[in-house]
Design a protein around this motif. Structure first.
Motif, PDB file in Angstrom:
ATOM      1  N   SER A   1       0.801  -1.222   0.000  1.00 31.71           N
ATOM      2  CA  SER A   1       0.000   0.000   0.000  1.00 31.71           C
ATOM      3  C   SER A   1       0.836   1.275   0.000  1.00 31.71           C
ATOM      4  CB  SER A   1      -0.921   0.008   1.219  1.00 31.71           C
ATOM      5  OG  SER A   1      -0.148  -0.023   2.411  1.00 31.71           O
ATOM      6  N   GLU A   2       2.149   1.145   0.143  1.00 30.49           N
ATOM      7  CA  GLU A   2       2.986   2.342   0.247  1.00 30.49           C
ATOM      8  C   GLU A   2       2.887   3.244  -0.991  1.00 30.49           C
ATOM      9  OE1 GLU A   2       7.657   3.645   0.901  1.00 30.49           O
ATOM     10  OE2 GLU A   2       7.037   1.554   1.158  1.00 30.49           O
ATOM     11  N   PRO A   3       2.949   2.727  -2.234  1.00 28.51           N
ATOM     12  CA  PRO A   3       2.805   3.603  -3.397  1.00 28.51           C
ATOM     13  C   PRO A   3       1.461   4.319  -3.435  1.00 28.51           C
ATOM     14  CG  PRO A   3       3.734   1.490  -4.040  1.00 28.51           C
ATOM     15  CD  PRO A   3       3.264   1.335  -2.629  1.00 28.51           C
ATOM     16  N   ILE A   4       0.398   3.606  -3.010  1.00 32.82           N
ATOM     17  CA  ILE A   4      -0.936   4.220  -3.010  1.00 32.82           C
ATOM     18  C   ILE A   4      -0.994   5.364  -2.014  1.00 32.82           C
ATOM     19  CG2 ILE A   4      -3.393   3.815  -2.606  1.00 32.82           C
ATOM     20  CD1 ILE A   4      -2.967   0.930  -3.480  1.00 32.82           C
ATOM     21  N   VAL A   5      -0.428   5.127  -0.835  1.00 26.28           N
ATOM     22  CA  VAL A   5      -0.403   6.180   0.185  1.00 26.28           C
ATOM     23  C   VAL A   5       0.411   7.371  -0.300  1.00 26.28           C
ATOM     24  CG1 VAL A   5       0.342   6.762   2.517  1.00 26.28           C
ATOM     25  CG2 VAL A   5      -0.758   4.549   2.075  1.00 26.28           C
ATOM     26  N   ARG A   6       1.569   7.081  -0.921  1.00 29.84           N
ATOM     27  CA  ARG A   6       2.430   8.154  -1.397  1.00 29.84           C
ATOM     28  C   ARG A   6       1.720   8.966  -2.483  1.00 29.84           C
ATOM     29  NH1 ARG A   6       7.241   5.493  -3.597  1.00 29.84           N
ATOM     30  NH2 ARG A   6       7.371   4.726  -1.444  1.00 29.84           N
ATOM     31  N   TRP A   7       1.042   8.272  -3.396  1.00 24.93           N
ATOM     32  CA  TRP A   7       0.303   8.972  -4.455  1.00 24.93           C
ATOM     33  C   TRP A   7      -0.824   9.815  -3.867  1.00 24.93           C
ATOM     34  CZ3 TRP A   7      -4.768   9.076  -6.079  1.00 24.93           C
ATOM     35  CH2 TRP A   7      -5.018   9.666  -7.322  1.00 24.93           C
ATOM     36  N   THR A   8      -1.546   9.257  -2.903  1.00 25.92           N
ATOM     37  CA  THR A   8      -2.675   9.970  -2.302  1.00 25.92           C
ATOM     38  C   THR A   8      -2.209  11.228  -1.573  1.00 25.92           C
ATOM     39  OG1 THR A   8      -3.860   7.874  -1.999  1.00 25.92           O
ATOM     40  CG2 THR A   8      -4.611   9.772  -0.713  1.00 25.92           C
ATOM     41  N   VAL A   9      -1.138  11.085  -0.787  1.00 27.30           N
ATOM     42  CA  VAL A   9      -0.638  12.246  -0.038  1.00 27.30           C
ATOM     43  C   VAL A   9      -0.123  13.324  -0.983  1.00 27.30           C
ATOM     44  CG1 VAL A   9       1.135  13.023   1.569  1.00 27.30           C
ATOM     45  CG2 VAL A   9      -0.102  10.893   2.019  1.00 27.30           C
ATOM     46  N   THR A  10       0.658  12.934  -1.981  1.00 27.86           N
ATOM     47  CA  THR A  10       1.224  13.913  -2.909  1.00 27.86           C
ATOM     48  C   THR A  10       0.136  14.602  -3.717  1.00 27.86           C
ATOM     49  OG1 THR A  10       3.247  12.592  -3.098  1.00 27.86           O
ATOM     50  CG2 THR A  10       2.851  14.248  -4.794  1.00 27.86           C
ATOM     51  N   THR A  11      -0.808  13.830  -4.234  1.00 25.42           N
ATOM     52  CA  THR A  11      -1.886  14.415  -5.027  1.00 25.42           C
ATOM     53  C   THR A  11      -2.749  15.343  -4.183  1.00 25.42           C
ATOM     54  OG1 THR A  11      -1.943  12.424  -6.409  1.00 25.42           O
ATOM     55  CG2 THR A  11      -3.838  13.903  -6.530  1.00 25.42           C
ATOM     56  N   SER A  12      -3.035  14.940  -2.942  1.00 18.46           N
ATOM     57  CA  SER A  12      -3.828  15.803  -2.052  1.00 18.46           C
ATOM     58  C   SER A  12      -3.104  17.108  -1.784  1.00 18.46           C
ATOM     59  CB  SER A  12      -4.119  15.073  -0.746  1.00 18.46           C
ATOM     60  OG  SER A  12      -4.853  13.881  -0.974  1.00 18.46           O
ATOM     61  N   ALA A  13      -1.794  17.023  -1.575  1.00 20.50           N
ATOM     62  CA  ALA A  13      -1.017  18.240  -1.331  1.00 20.50           C
ATOM     63  C   ALA A  13      -1.030  19.152  -2.552  1.00 20.50           C
ATOM     64  CB  ALA A  13       0.423  17.873  -0.956  1.00 20.50           C
ATOM     65  N   LEU A  14      -0.962  18.566  -3.739  1.00 20.67           N
ATOM     66  CA  LEU A  14      -1.036  19.368  -4.962  1.00 20.67           C
ATOM     67  C   LEU A  14      -2.382  20.062  -5.089  1.00 20.67           C
ATOM     68  CD1 LEU A  14       0.670  16.938  -7.507  1.00 20.67           C
ATOM     69  CD2 LEU A  14       1.542  19.162  -6.791  1.00 20.67           C
ATOM     70  N   ILE A  15      -3.446  19.336  -4.747  1.00 23.13           N
ATOM     71  CA  ILE A  15      -4.790  19.925  -4.822  1.00 23.13           C
ATOM     72  C   ILE A  15      -4.921  21.085  -3.844  1.00 23.13           C
ATOM     73  CG2 ILE A  15      -7.239  19.490  -4.393  1.00 23.13           C
ATOM     74  CD1 ILE A  15      -6.779  16.629  -5.384  1.00 23.13           C
ATOM     75  N   VAL A  16      -4.439  20.891  -2.629  1.00 24.80           N
ATOM     76  CA  VAL A  16      -4.531  21.955  -1.615  1.00 24.80           C
ATOM     77  C   VAL A  16      -3.714  23.168  -2.045  1.00 24.80           C
ATOM     78  CG1 VAL A  16      -3.945  22.582   0.752  1.00 24.80           C
ATOM     79  CG2 VAL A  16      -5.016  20.376   0.275  1.00 24.80           C
ATOM     80  N   ALA A  17      -2.485  22.924  -2.538  1.00 29.87           N
ATOM     81  CA  ALA A  17      -1.639  24.032  -2.981  1.00 29.87           C
ATOM     82  C   ALA A  17      -2.300  24.792  -4.125  1.00 29.87           C
ATOM     83  CB  ALA A  17      -0.272  23.509  -3.411  1.00 29.87           C
ATOM     84  N   GLY A  18      -2.850  24.057  -5.086  1.00 30.19           N
ATOM     85  CA  GLY A  18      -3.523  24.706  -6.202  1.00 30.19           C
ATOM     86  C   GLY A  18      -4.748  25.481  -5.764  1.00 30.19           C
ATOM     87  N   ALA A  19      -5.530  24.889  -4.849  1.00 26.41           N
ATOM     88  CA  ALA A  19      -6.734  25.561  -4.365  1.00 26.41           C
ATOM     89  C   ALA A  19      -6.391  26.856  -3.634  1.00 26.41           C
ATOM     90  CB  ALA A  19      -7.524  24.631  -3.456  1.00 26.41           C
ATOM     91  N   MET A  20      -5.352  26.835  -2.823  1.00 31.72           N
ATOM     92  CA  MET A  20      -4.946  28.039  -2.092  1.00 31.72           C
ATOM     93  C   MET A  20      -4.496  29.136  -3.050  1.00 31.72           C
ATOM     94  SD  MET A  20      -5.596  27.448   1.033  1.00 31.72           S
ATOM     95  CE  MET A  20      -4.764  28.830   1.799  1.00 31.72           C
TER      96      MET A  20
END
Length: 345
Positions: free
Chosen positions: A155-174
């Motif tokens: 599950s490590e790649p899935i977690v890494r993808w989820t965290v990175t993508t979420s951070a990108l979404i938050v950064a873009g939204a801000m």
């Protein structure tokens, strides 16, 4: 160093927006140029550090760094001549370059992943929202493809993808929210710059544009436009003066302050008689408000009866205003009356 070169390097101030209110392409090119240049320098520079890229595909990283440098040079040369559609393409190329650089480094936790944050921030600041979301989706798919190529299990790649993508979404939204706030403030400042703060009436710039639009519309529809010019004496309460003009004018009229003591009303669909009545209404309200106006004279002229265009209409109204001031007593004089008084008997 020439002016064009200094502007490309950011050593001279450049307009933030174009004449149409869009973000200036020169500013967009400069910002993206520095992003690719920084990526190229970091990628190629890391290859010079001993042991910094052990296990990495050096040839592939060299190609990626050189490609980023080539895009930076293209942005530098093209600058504000580049069409807007090339910027999403360059961003997509940047996403692929980052993906293959991380893959070539042999480490999916490589700090090169942070370059995607640069692209996300740029996208949400410079591009329309739908294009920015498209870039973000492309980054997420590229990162998912990168993780799948590594063959990591669990599950490590899935977690890494989820965290990175979420951070990108938050950064873009801000960044998107910040951009909307800045755009709103700019719009408010633009609106305030067209309003006279002492009277609440529009200023000369907005008056000129409104008169031009009204005359053009009247010309196309064979309608009428009347211009009422007023000049006041004494030491008036300008707030009361503005209130009188706003109350006397119709919703379709444009009352304005166009000089220190000069006021105007653009009245569409009205002849000089309607302008005469409007001027008298303003005078009555000024007396009612006790605005401290010693005397206010008005000149009235209409399109197309007295003028062929906006400038001629202003000149005709000024001529009538001059006649009213010469008579004295706070008179209202129409251009038609002036013309009749000067007609040969």
């Amino acid at each position: 160093m020439g002016t064009a070169l200094r502007e490309r390097l950011g050593l001279l101030p450049a307009p933030a927006v174009s004449r149409r209110g869009e973000l200036d392409t020169g500013l967009m090119a400069r910002a993206l140029m520095f992003l690719f240049l920084a990526g190229a320098v970091i990628t190629l520079g890391s290859l010079l550090l001993p042991g910094a890229v052990e296990g990495a595909d050096r040839m592939r990283m060299e190609v990626m760094g050189t490609s980023a440098l080539a895009i930076a040079v293209t942005l530098f040369v093209g600058f504000d001549r580049l069409p807007r559609w090339v910027f999403p393409i360059f961003l997509a190329c940047g996403t692929l370059l980052i993906e293959w650089t991380v893959y070539a480094s042999g480490d999916t936790t490589s700090p090169y992943v942070m370059f995607w944050f640069w692209l996300a921030i740029y996208s949400f600041y410079f591009l329309p929202r739908w294009q920015a979301l498209g870039q973000l989706l492309f980054i997420a798919l590229a990162y998912a493809a990168l993780l799948s190529l590594t063959g990591d299990s669990g599950s490590e790649p899935i977690v890494r993808w989820t965290v990175t993508t979420s951070a990108l979404i938050v950064a873009g939204a801000m960044i998107g929210l910040l951009k909307e706030r800045v755009n709103k403030l700019i719009a408010e400042l633009r609106e305030l710059s067209r309003v006279d703060p002492e009277t609440g009436l529009v200023n000369r710039l907005d008056f000129t544009e409104a008169l031009g639009r009204a005359v053009e519309l009247a010309r196309r529809t064979r309608g009428r436009v009347t211009l009422v010019l007023g000049e006041i004496d004494g030491t008036p309460d300008l707030g009361r003066v503005g209130q009188a003009f706003l109350e006397a004018a119709r919703r379709s009229d444009v009352p304005a302050r166009i000089g220190e003591r000069t006021f105007a009303v653009v009245a569409a669909g009205t002849d000089d008689h309607g302008g005469f009545v409007l001027a008298e209404r303003i005078q009555a309200l000024l007396r009612q408000y006790g605005a401290g106006v010693g005397e206010i004279s008005f000149g009235v002229a209409s399109f197309p009866e007295h003028a062929d265009g906006p400038d001629e209409l202003v000149a005709a109204a000024q001529g009538a205003l001059g006649q009213a001031r010469a008579i004295g007593g706070g008179r209202v004089v129409t251009h038609g009356a002036v013309a009749e008084s000067h007609a040969p008997v």
